[in-house]
Structures are given as C-alpha cells and as structure tokens.
Design an enzyme around this catalytic site. Structure first.
Site, PDB file in Angstrom:
ATOM      1  N   THR A  87       3.066  -0.105   8.969  1.00  0.00           N
ATOM      2  CA  THR A  87       3.803  -0.600  10.106  1.00  0.00           C
ATOM      3  C   THR A  87       3.242  -0.442  11.338  1.00  0.00           C
ATOM      4  O   THR A  87       3.346  -1.342  12.369  1.00  0.00           O
ATOM      5  CB  THR A  87       4.825   1.002  10.078  1.00  0.00           C
ATOM      6  OG1 THR A  87       5.757   0.814   9.158  1.00  0.00           O
ATOM      7  CG2 THR A  87       6.142   0.467  11.267  1.00  0.00           C
ATOM      8  N   GLU A 123      -8.851  30.328 -11.858  1.00  0.00           N
ATOM      9  CA  GLU A 123      -9.837  29.364 -10.772  1.00  0.00           C
ATOM     10  C   GLU A 123     -11.350  29.366 -11.327  1.00  0.00           C
ATOM     11  O   GLU A 123     -12.014  28.250 -11.048  1.00  0.00           O
ATOM     12  CB  GLU A 123      -9.779  29.868  -9.435  1.00  0.00           C
ATOM     13  CG  GLU A 123      -8.243  29.955  -8.754  1.00  0.00           C
ATOM     14  CD  GLU A 123      -7.645  28.406  -8.865  1.00  0.00           C
ATOM     15  OE1 GLU A 123      -8.490  27.427  -8.731  1.00  0.00           O
ATOM     16  OE2 GLU A 123      -6.311  28.248  -9.071  1.00  0.00           O
ATOM     17  N   PRO A 157       2.708   5.002   0.972  1.00  0.00           N
ATOM     18  CA  PRO A 157       3.234   5.373   2.286  1.00  0.00           C
ATOM     19  C   PRO A 157       2.269   5.763   2.988  1.00  0.00           C
ATOM     20  O   PRO A 157       1.460   6.661   2.599  1.00  0.00           O
ATOM     21  CB  PRO A 157       4.343   6.179   1.599  1.00  0.00           C
ATOM     22  CG  PRO A 157       4.270   6.101   0.340  1.00  0.00           C
ATOM     23  CD  PRO A 157       3.207   5.732  -0.358  1.00  0.00           C
ATOM     24  N   GLY A 158       2.402   5.663   4.285  1.00  0.00           N
ATOM     25  CA  GLY A 158       1.379   6.408   5.484  1.00  0.00           C
ATOM     26  C   GLY A 158      -0.018   5.803   5.659  1.00  0.00           C
ATOM     27  O   GLY A 158      -0.612   6.186   6.343  1.00  0.00           O
ATOM     28  N   GLY A 211       0.824  -0.941  -0.126  1.00  0.00           N
ATOM     29  CA  GLY A 211      -0.170   0.021   0.036  1.00  0.00           C
ATOM     30  C   GLY A 211       1.080   1.180  -0.033  1.00  0.00           C
ATOM     31  O   GLY A 211       2.254   1.189   0.346  1.00  0.00           O
TER      32      GLY A 211
HETATM   33  P1  ADP Z   1       3.322   3.108   6.556  1.00  0.00           P
HETATM   34  O1  ADP Z   1       4.085   2.006   7.341  1.00  0.00           O
HETATM   35  O2  ADP Z   1       2.114   2.443   5.760  1.00  0.00           O
HETATM   36  O3  ADP Z   1       3.972   3.767   5.535  1.00  0.00           O
HETATM   37  P2  ADP Z   1       2.598   4.259   9.084  1.00  0.00           P
HETATM   38  O4  ADP Z   1       2.198   2.697   9.604  1.00  0.00           O
HETATM   39  O5  ADP Z   1       4.231   4.340   9.263  1.00  0.00           O
HETATM   40  O6  ADP Z   1       2.628   3.866   7.375  1.00  0.00           O
HETATM   41  O7  ADP Z   1       1.784   5.361   9.532  1.00  0.00           O
HETATM   42  C1  ADP Z   1       2.368   6.291   9.948  1.00  0.00           C
HETATM   43  C2  ADP Z   1       1.562   6.870  10.930  1.00  0.00           C
HETATM   44  O8  ADP Z   1       0.308   7.472  10.267  1.00  0.00           O
HETATM   45  C3  ADP Z   1       1.245   6.015  11.960  1.00  0.00           C
HETATM   46  O9  ADP Z   1       2.077   5.986  13.027  1.00  0.00           O
HETATM   47  C4  ADP Z   1      -0.213   6.501  12.540  1.00  0.00           C
HETATM   48  O10 ADP Z   1      -0.049   7.549  13.361  1.00  0.00           O
HETATM   49  C5  ADP Z   1      -0.736   6.979  11.371  1.00  0.00           C
HETATM   50  N1  ADP Z   1      -1.648   6.347  10.560  1.00  0.00           N
HETATM   51  C6  ADP Z   1      -1.459   5.751   9.546  1.00  0.00           C
HETATM   52  N2  ADP Z   1      -2.552   4.769   9.069  1.00  0.00           N
HETATM   53  C7  ADP Z   1      -3.543   4.925  10.272  1.00  0.00           C
HETATM   54  C8  ADP Z   1      -4.698   4.267  10.489  1.00  0.00           C
HETATM   55  N3  ADP Z   1      -5.353   3.564   9.791  1.00  0.00           N
HETATM   56  N4  ADP Z   1      -5.168   4.531  11.655  1.00  0.00           N
HETATM   57  C9  ADP Z   1      -4.564   5.156  12.537  1.00  0.00           C
HETATM   58  N5  ADP Z   1      -3.399   5.958  12.371  1.00  0.00           N
HETATM   59  C10 ADP Z   1      -2.992   5.794  10.993  1.00  0.00           C
HETATM   60 ZN    ZN Z   2      -5.358  25.393 -11.964  1.00  0.00          ZN
END
Ligand code: ADP
Ligand code: ZN
Length: 606
Positions: free
Chosen positions: A215, A428, A210-211, A208
C-alpha cells in the site's frame, strides 16, 4: 442501531403532536376573544352592557347589548376601570364589576403559568431530539447514511485522495522502486509517451506478505507523480444487492478517468479476483467481469494506472493477469538485514532515539519482521520510553518492545515454581547446545527462561537470513534444533510438556517446505512454487514429511544424549541468571567440547 432510530423518531413525532394540539387548543380559545382595541370601540359606540374583571387576571368578560358574550385581553384592571368610568361619565350604560379571584381562578391562573413553562420545555426538547436524530444518522466518516441505498453508496464509493508519501518513505525496496519510476514519469506526462506510441502497463499487481509495504508503495507512486489516488479494498465491492459491486467498479473507473492522470489502488484484489470455480457467489463474478471489462475498455492514453495488491497471488483468476490487464507483476519480499536497517532508519527519523542505539544491531535481531512490524517495534519502544519518563529512546526500550512483540507481554507476576523453571532451563539449553553442535556459525543472541505470554522461555538465533537459500543440510539442522527442546526434556527429565508446540509446528513446516517447495527430498513428488500449500499436496506427502521429522527428532535425541552434561551445566547457569546475553552464551560455549554423533546432517536415514 435501527431500533434506536425508530424509537427516536417516534419520540420526536409524539412531542410534535402534543405541541400541535396545544397550539390548536389555544387557537380555538382565542376565537372567542376580541382585541382590546375592539373592546374600546365597542365601549365607545355603547354596545357593551356589562364588564366583569377579576383581580389579577389578564382578561375581562364582557356581555354585549345584543346578548353575545366575549372575553378580552386587557392591559390592566386600572385601564379598564378608567375606560369604563369615562364611558359612564359620557352617559353610556355599562355595568362594571371587579371581583375577587375565587380559589378556582387562582388555580387556573397557576395552571396557565405552568402550561407556559411546559410549552417552552417542549420546544427545547423537540429541538434537541431533532438535532440528535440528524447527528446519529451520520456514519463514521461523517457522511449521511441513507439506509443502505445502493445508489447512494455508489456515489460515495472510492473517495479521491492525494498522497503525501514519496519514494523516500519506502525503504529497502530499491529495485522495485526503480521499476516503478517509469510509471511515475508516465503519470507526470502521459502525452510524452502516447505521442511516441509507447504503451505503458495499465495494471500493476503488487504481491507479497502482509505489511511489506505494498500500500505504501502505491501511495508513493501517487505522491511522486502528484496525481489523485483512489483507494478501495476488494471486499468493499461486496454487497447483498446484485449488480451493486459491478456498479461500484464502473463508478470508480469513471471517477478516476475524470481525474486522469490518476491511480486506482485495489487492495486485497483476491477477494474479487479469486479463481472462478472457487468463487461461490454469482455476484462477485459479475464484479470481476466488470473490472476486466473496464481494464480492457481503456488504453494507456487515458492516463489511469490501476495498481492491485494481494497476499495470495496464486489464488487469482488467470484472466486477471492476462496481457493488457495486470500484466506487470512485482513481488515485494520480506525485508532482509539491509532493508530492515533502512526501514528502521526511516521510522526513527521522527523519534528521539538515543545516540547509543545501534539500528544495525536491532536489524540483526529482527529476522522475519515485516516493515509494518518494524514500525510497530519502534513505536512500542517510544511508548515505553515515555512511560519511563525518559528523554530519549534507549536500547533497553527497544529490547523490551522486541520481547513484547515476539513472545507476548512479560508476565511479571506469574509465579513459577523452581521445578517449572528448571524444566524451561533444560528445554532452552537443549535448543542452544544442539544449535551450537550443528550450526556453530549461527550466533546465539541470548537465552531467557523468564516466562512471557505462553512461552516459558526462548532462544534467539541470528539465523535464517534467507530461508529460500537453505541447503538441505541447513533445513534438516533447523528441524533438529527445533526438536531439541522436546528431546532435552525427554532425555534429561524423562518428561513431555505442553510447551514445545511452536517448535513442532516449525519443524513440520520445514519438512513440507523441503518436499513441496525446495524439491530437496529424494523422492521429489510434486513441486509448487509457493509457500501456500495445497491441502491435497500436503495429504499426499504426509508420510514423506513424517519420515523427515522422525529422522530429525532421533538425531536431536542423539546429540542431547551425547552432550547431556553440558546441557545440564548450561541449565544451571540459566537457573542462576534467568537471562544469558549473547556474550555470556559465547563465554560458556568457548571451552566446551561438543560432540556431534555423526558430524553430517544428511546421513540421517530417510
Ligand atoms: P501491505 O500493504 O503490504 O500490507 P503496508 O503498505 O500497509 O503493507 O505497510 C504498513 C506500514 O508498514 C506502512 O504504512 C509503513 O509505515 C510500514 N512499512 C512497510 N514496509 C515499509 C518499507 N519498506 N519502508 C518503510 N515503511 C514500511
Ligand atoms: Zn522450544
């Protein structure tokens, strides 16, 4: 860093040498010296011929009857004088003289004092230097770094951790959590499963953007099952030394097995597990082989579950996902409206949110935000609230944080000429009106011509909730709307600005997606399953994509031309207020008759 270390060690050595020399000098000096007790016994046995004391000095010179000359440390001149007087009274033959200090002797005495002080300073300096040197060789984790010694690094590699994150902290990915519940149960009680002969997957691949919480989810599994968690990133296996990477893999698995049941989490596994033909170094191939060997070498009864994460699953070597390795794949999507609300809920729990804040509304505005970005949004908002010295986080803080994240910081001091402002207003308004013509159901959440970052202004649309469900008409409409800013500038101002680069990029991305991803194009050449386009495929389809783009741009020009008056009217409203809210845009549009030249997006010539 290295140079500094050498310098520091050199300084320490230098000081140590000086210190030792002083010690040796004093030692040699004291060789010729006798103790006061010896002196007394010499006097009593009448061996002393002559005693000479200098006032203020701590030493006396003596000459023995056998001709030897010596010095003696004395407690005081009076003591010596008493001792000698007594001896003379007892018929001993001793010459006794008390001399005034000569100038040279005064100097010598002072110099001795100074030397004493210097010696003390040296000791202190040496101590400070040594402790600084010892402190500086610790690296950032406070662990002593033994100069890239691979064996040493291997030991500290993959630290064990416990996780206090639970499934409740991971919001909006309920189905995936349910799938992983089974793993949690297994880790809690592996024997129950092995007795039954049940095989549990030993490798799970989380994919998936990033973010999205990969993790976080892995940590939550460890937290739920209450087992140790060994986290490493793929790149940390890299090393200039051959064989170090595979050594680290071995160590990692050994540690995890010793602590089983446990979880190994390998983030960015693509850095070691990229397809072999593309991996340039022999070293990383060794690391990958070792990883695969470890995965093959244990069965689920050992109680170790390996979770890996990647943003680029398509570049992984197929060997990784073969049965018995990472055979369970879980894709974590970008959060949708519902999931975003849930994530915002989780992250607002420890924040003082004002009651008037409606997280669902925030969720509506944050299309395309990952979990990590949503967390940042609320964090930014909290910081803004503190800066305002407010008691709670208000909607305005969230709005400002949103604008900061989306279009960079607002440039309050940037001077904008009326002409530039009108330019932005037309641009815009073009987006807004073309969107209203083509997608009347997509709500306009506001228009702004206040410059932020590089952008002269922006339109917020509540759209593209699920991009993968776009119909061909939707996709083309979105392209036409993207081109509308540039088209309005061309038609109304007869100008082309540097502004609309992002618009053009967005449009061409959709065009390629139509051809390569959604198979919406008639000539349907090749299909790839994912966003990550192969550059070869892109090259092959450039002319197709260009055709689609050209059609969309022409359509945009047409709609703008037909609705020129309304666009100018909206631009004037923007000139007055700079920012129009969703409601104001709605009111403006209410009684306007918008013209769509051919009423159907798919009648574009291709
Ligand atoms: P990835 O490993 O997919 O890049 P992370 O797990 O490191 O993303 O996510 C970074 C932070 O974003 C997490 O520590 C959390 O605080 C927030 N976050 C991401 N997804 C969620 C979720 N589904 N629910 C709550 N917090 C989330
Ligand atoms: Zn534009």
């Amino acid at each position: 860093m290295k140079k500094n270390k050498i310098l520091r060690i050199a300084v320490c050595l230098f000081i140590a040498i000086i210190f030792t020399l002083i010690g040796i000098y004093e030692e040699v000096q004291s060789k010729k010296e006798i103790s006061y007790a010896e002196f007394v016994s010499h006097v009593q046995s009448d061996e002393v011929e002559n005693v000479e004391v200098v006032l203020n000095s701590e030493k006396a010179k003596i000459k023995l009857k056998d001709g030897k000359e010596q010095t003696v440390k004395i407690p005081s001149v009076e003591a010596v004088s008493d001792l000698v007087t007594e001896a003379i009274q007892n018929n001993k033959q001793i010459d006794f003289a008390i001399k005034q200090e000569s100038f040279l002797q005064i100097l010598e005495r002072l110099a001795n004092k100074v030397m004493d002080i210097i010696t003390i300073i040296m000791i202190v300096l040496l101590f400070i230097c040594l402790s600084i040197a010892a402190y500086k060789t610790r690296d950032d984790d406070g662990e002593i770094e033994l100069d890239d010694d691979p064996l040493f690094n291997r030991k500290k590699f993959g630290k064990e951790a416990t996780s206090n994150i639970h499934f409740d902290d991971v919001a909006g990915i309920d189905e995936e959590k349910q799938q992983l519940q089974e793993i949690v149960c297994f880790l809690k009680d592996p024997e129950k499963y092995t007795e039954m002969g049940a095989k549990i997957p030993k490798g799970i691949l989380l994919t998936g953007d990033p973010g999205v919480g990969k993790t976080l989810l892995a940590k939550a599994i460890a937290g739920e099952a209450d087992v140790p968690f060994f986290q490493v990133t793929g790149s940390s296996f890299d090393d200039t030394y051959v064989g170090v990477g595979s050594g680290r893999v071995r160590t990692l698995f050994k540690k995890a097995r010793a602590k089983a049941p446990s979880i190994i989490f390998i983030d960015e596994i693509d850095t070691i597990g990229a397809k072999r033909y593309s991996s340039e170094s022999h070293n990383s191939e060794q690391t990958l082989n070792q990883l695969l060997a470890e995965m093959d070498g244990f069965d689920s009864s050992s109680g170790v579950v390996v979770i890996a994460a990647t943003n680029y699953p398509e570049i992984l070597d197929p060997a990784i996902t073969r049965p018995g390795r990472f055979d369970r794949k879980i894709y974590i999507p970008m959060p949708d409206l519902y999931a975003r609300t849930k994530i915002l809920d989780v992250h607002s729990k420890n924040k003082k949110l004002d009651e008037s804040v409606n997280l669902e509304e925030v969720s509506k505005k944050t299309v395309g935000f990952s979990g990590a970005e949503l967390r940042n949004l609320l964090n930014e908002a909290a910081i803004l609230a503190v800066n305002r010295e407010a008691k709670t986080i208000q909607q305005e803080d969230i709005d400002e944080a949103f604008a900061r994240i989306v279009v960079g910081l607002e440039k309050k001091n940037r001077r904008v000429t009326e002409e530039e402002k009108y330019h932005s207003a037309i641009h815009e308004s073009g987006h807004a009106i073309v969107s209203a013509v083509l997608r009347p159901n997509v709500e306009n959440l506001g228009i702004s011509i206040v410059p932020r970052g590089n952008a002269g202004g922006y339109n917020l649309f509540n759209d593209s909730e699920e991009r993968s469900y776009l119909t061909k008409e939707d996709a083309i409409s979105e392209m036409v709307v993207s081109y509308a800013g540039k088209a309005a500038e061309k038609v109304i101002l007869n100008k082309v600005s540097s502004g609309p680069e992002a618009d053009l990029k967005g449009a061409s991305k959709i065009a390629y997606s139509m051809i390569l991803k959604y198979a919406m194009h008639d000539s349907l050449l090749t299909l790839v399953g994912d966003e990550q386009f192969d550059s070869v495929l892109i090259q092959k389809n450039t002319s197709e994509a260009e055709k689609i783009c050209k059609g969309a741009y022409e359509k945009s020009i047409k709609i703008i031309t037909e609705n020129k008056e309304i666009i100018i009217e909206l631009a004037n409203a923007l000139m007055e207020k700079e920012i129009l809210s969703a409601e104001e845009v709605q009111n403006f549009l209410q009684n306007k008759i918008l013209i769509n030249p051919d009423d159907k997006a798919d009648s574009i010539k291709e």
